[in-house]
Design a protein around this motif. Structure first.
Motif, PDB file in Angstrom:
ATOM      1  N   ASP A   1      47.424 119.432  70.188  1.00 57.00           N
ATOM      2  CA  ASP A   1      47.541 120.881  70.319  1.00 57.00           C
ATOM      3  C   ASP A   1      48.729 121.368  69.490  1.00 57.00           C
ATOM      4  O   ASP A   1      49.785 121.697  70.034  1.00 57.00           O
ATOM      5  CB  ASP A   1      47.703 121.260  71.793  1.00 57.00           C
ATOM      6  N   PRO A   2      48.568 121.427  68.156  1.00 52.01           N
ATOM      7  CA  PRO A   2      49.691 121.808  67.308  1.00 52.01           C
ATOM      8  C   PRO A   2      50.206 123.221  67.569  1.00 52.01           C
ATOM      9  O   PRO A   2      51.346 123.527  67.245  1.00 52.01           O
ATOM     10  CB  PRO A   2      49.151 121.665  65.882  1.00 52.01           C
ATOM     11  N   ALA A   3      49.412 124.075  68.200  1.00 50.58           N
ATOM     12  CA  ALA A   3      49.855 125.441  68.477  1.00 50.58           C
ATOM     13  C   ALA A   3      51.029 125.456  69.457  1.00 50.58           C
ATOM     14  O   ALA A   3      51.771 126.433  69.521  1.00 50.58           O
ATOM     15  CB  ALA A   3      48.700 126.261  69.032  1.00 50.58           C
ATOM     16  N   ARG A   4      51.222 124.386  70.200  1.00 49.97           N
ATOM     17  CA  ARG A   4      52.341 124.316  71.145  1.00 49.97           C
ATOM     18  C   ARG A   4      53.654 123.924  70.475  1.00 49.97           C
ATOM     19  O   ARG A   4      54.709 124.089  71.053  1.00 49.97           O
ATOM     20  CB  ARG A   4      52.043 123.287  72.237  1.00 49.97           C
ATOM     21  N   TRP A   5      53.569 123.349  69.286  1.00 48.23           N
ATOM     22  CA  TRP A   5      54.755 122.829  68.614  1.00 48.23           C
ATOM     23  C   TRP A   5      55.391 123.892  67.744  1.00 48.23           C
ATOM     24  O   TRP A   5      54.713 124.661  67.071  1.00 48.23           O
ATOM     25  CB  TRP A   5      54.374 121.629  67.738  1.00 48.23           C
ATOM     26  N   MET A   6      56.715 123.907  67.731  1.00 46.91           N
ATOM     27  CA  MET A   6      57.461 124.808  66.858  1.00 46.91           C
ATOM     28  C   MET A   6      58.540 123.983  66.170  1.00 46.91           C
ATOM     29  O   MET A   6      58.901 122.900  66.639  1.00 46.91           O
ATOM     30  CB  MET A   6      58.093 125.942  67.662  1.00 46.91           C
ATOM     31  N   GLU A   7      59.053 124.497  65.085  1.00 42.43           N
ATOM     32  CA  GLU A   7      60.103 123.773  64.379  1.00 42.43           C
ATOM     33  C   GLU A   7      60.977 124.733  63.588  1.00 42.43           C
ATOM     34  O   GLU A   7      60.570 125.855  63.285  1.00 42.43           O
ATOM     35  CB  GLU A   7      59.512 122.733  63.424  1.00 42.43           C
ATOM     36  N   VAL A   8      62.153 124.261  63.286  1.00 39.67           N
ATOM     37  CA  VAL A   8      63.016 124.869  62.281  1.00 39.67           C
ATOM     38  C   VAL A   8      63.114 123.803  61.212  1.00 39.67           C
ATOM     39  O   VAL A   8      63.540 122.677  61.492  1.00 39.67           O
ATOM     40  CB  VAL A   8      64.423 125.200  62.841  1.00 39.67           C
ATOM     41  N   HIS A   9      62.684 124.095  60.012  1.00 42.95           N
ATOM     42  CA  HIS A   9      62.632 123.089  58.954  1.00 42.95           C
ATOM     43  C   HIS A   9      63.344 123.598  57.721  1.00 42.95           C
ATOM     44  O   HIS A   9      63.009 124.662  57.198  1.00 42.95           O
ATOM     45  CB  HIS A   9      61.175 122.755  58.621  1.00 42.95           C
ATOM     46  N   THR A  10      64.310 122.847  57.268  1.00 44.39           N
ATOM     47  CA  THR A  10      65.015 123.158  56.027  1.00 44.39           C
ATOM     48  C   THR A  10      64.496 122.198  54.967  1.00 44.39           C
ATOM     49  O   THR A  10      64.772 121.003  55.023  1.00 44.39           O
ATOM     50  CB  THR A  10      66.543 122.979  56.203  1.00 44.39           C
ATOM     51  N   LYS A  11      63.724 122.705  54.049  1.00 46.29           N
ATOM     52  CA  LYS A  11      63.127 121.861  53.015  1.00 46.29           C
ATOM     53  C   LYS A  11      64.183 121.473  51.978  1.00 46.29           C
ATOM     54  O   LYS A  11      64.931 122.323  51.503  1.00 46.29           O
ATOM     55  CB  LYS A  11      61.970 122.598  52.337  1.00 46.29           C
ATOM     56  N   ASN A  12      64.231 120.185  51.652  1.00 49.52           N
ATOM     57  CA  ASN A  12      65.153 119.643  50.648  1.00 49.52           C
ATOM     58  C   ASN A  12      66.631 120.019  50.884  1.00 49.52           C
ATOM     59  O   ASN A  12      67.284 120.529  49.988  1.00 49.52           O
ATOM     60  CB  ASN A  12      64.726 120.077  49.248  1.00 49.52           C
ATOM     61  N   PRO A  13      67.159 119.774  52.067  1.00 53.20           N
ATOM     62  CA  PRO A  13      68.538 120.198  52.334  1.00 53.20           C
ATOM     63  C   PRO A  13      69.593 119.440  51.531  1.00 53.20           C
ATOM     64  O   PRO A  13      70.715 119.912  51.425  1.00 53.20           O
ATOM     65  CB  PRO A  13      68.696 119.918  53.835  1.00 53.20           C
ATOM     66  N   TYR A  14      69.237 118.295  50.952  1.00 48.32           N
ATOM     67  CA  TYR A  14      70.223 117.473  50.247  1.00 48.32           C
ATOM     68  C   TYR A  14      70.177 117.684  48.739  1.00 48.32           C
ATOM     69  O   TYR A  14      70.900 117.031  48.003  1.00 48.32           O
ATOM     70  CB  TYR A  14      70.019 116.001  50.575  1.00 48.32           C
ATOM     71  N   GLN A  15      69.317 118.577  48.280  1.00 47.18           N
ATOM     72  CA  GLN A  15      69.179 118.789  46.830  1.00 47.18           C
ATOM     73  C   GLN A  15      69.695 120.147  46.434  1.00 47.18           C
ATOM     74  O   GLN A  15      69.743 121.064  47.173  1.00 47.18           O
ATOM     75  CB  GLN A  15      67.732 118.621  46.412  1.00 47.18           C
TER      76      GLN A  15
END
Length: 143
Positions: A129-143
């Protein structure tokens, strides 16, 4: 822990080779390219780590971020290229999933772009049930 033909798996943090782990994650992984060594050091210090060793040379790694009672996140799993095809990733996963400190958890989670078949062998499934999942995602934080 696993011990076969000069290969062994250990959770002893003093054995973890930060240089090897950092080099793989920062240069070869798709998920942590450019990660600073200090961040790798801190993540190893604050995680339950599994190292795969050939004699005393580190050839693989995985970390589990957990409270040891309800949830665990599996991350930074790798086997060095020259040691792939020997069944080490399967042995590593067996050790992680069967470790006494990690039994009875309500949920395990991980992210992978290419190792679904490995994890399915250890009862991992796509999120139902992916609708239950949330995230904060920082793409490529080391570049």
């Amino acid at each position: 822990m696993y011990n076969k033909n000069d290969f062994y798996i250990s959770t002893d943090k003093s054995k973890m080779d930060i240089e090897t782990i950092h080099q793989y994650l920062s240069e070869k992984s798709y998920w942590a390219k450019g990660i600073p060594k200090e961040i790798v050091e801190k993540s190893v210090a604050n995680s339950f780590c599994f190292g795969v060793f050939y004699q005393d040379k580190q050839v693989g790694f995985a970390k589990v971020i957990t409270d040891f009672t309800t949830i665990a996140y599996l991350g930074d799993v790798f086997i060095l290229d020259e040691f792939r095809g020997l069944g080490l990733s399967k042995s590593l996963m067996e050790n992680i999933m069967n470790h006494p400190e990690l039994q009875g958890l309500r949920r395990w989670i991980l992210l992978t772009a290419d190792a679904h078949e490995l994890y399915k062998k250890f009862s991992w499934n796509n999120i139902k049930d992916p609708a239950r999942w949330m995230e904060v995602h920082t793409k490529n934080p080391y570049q």
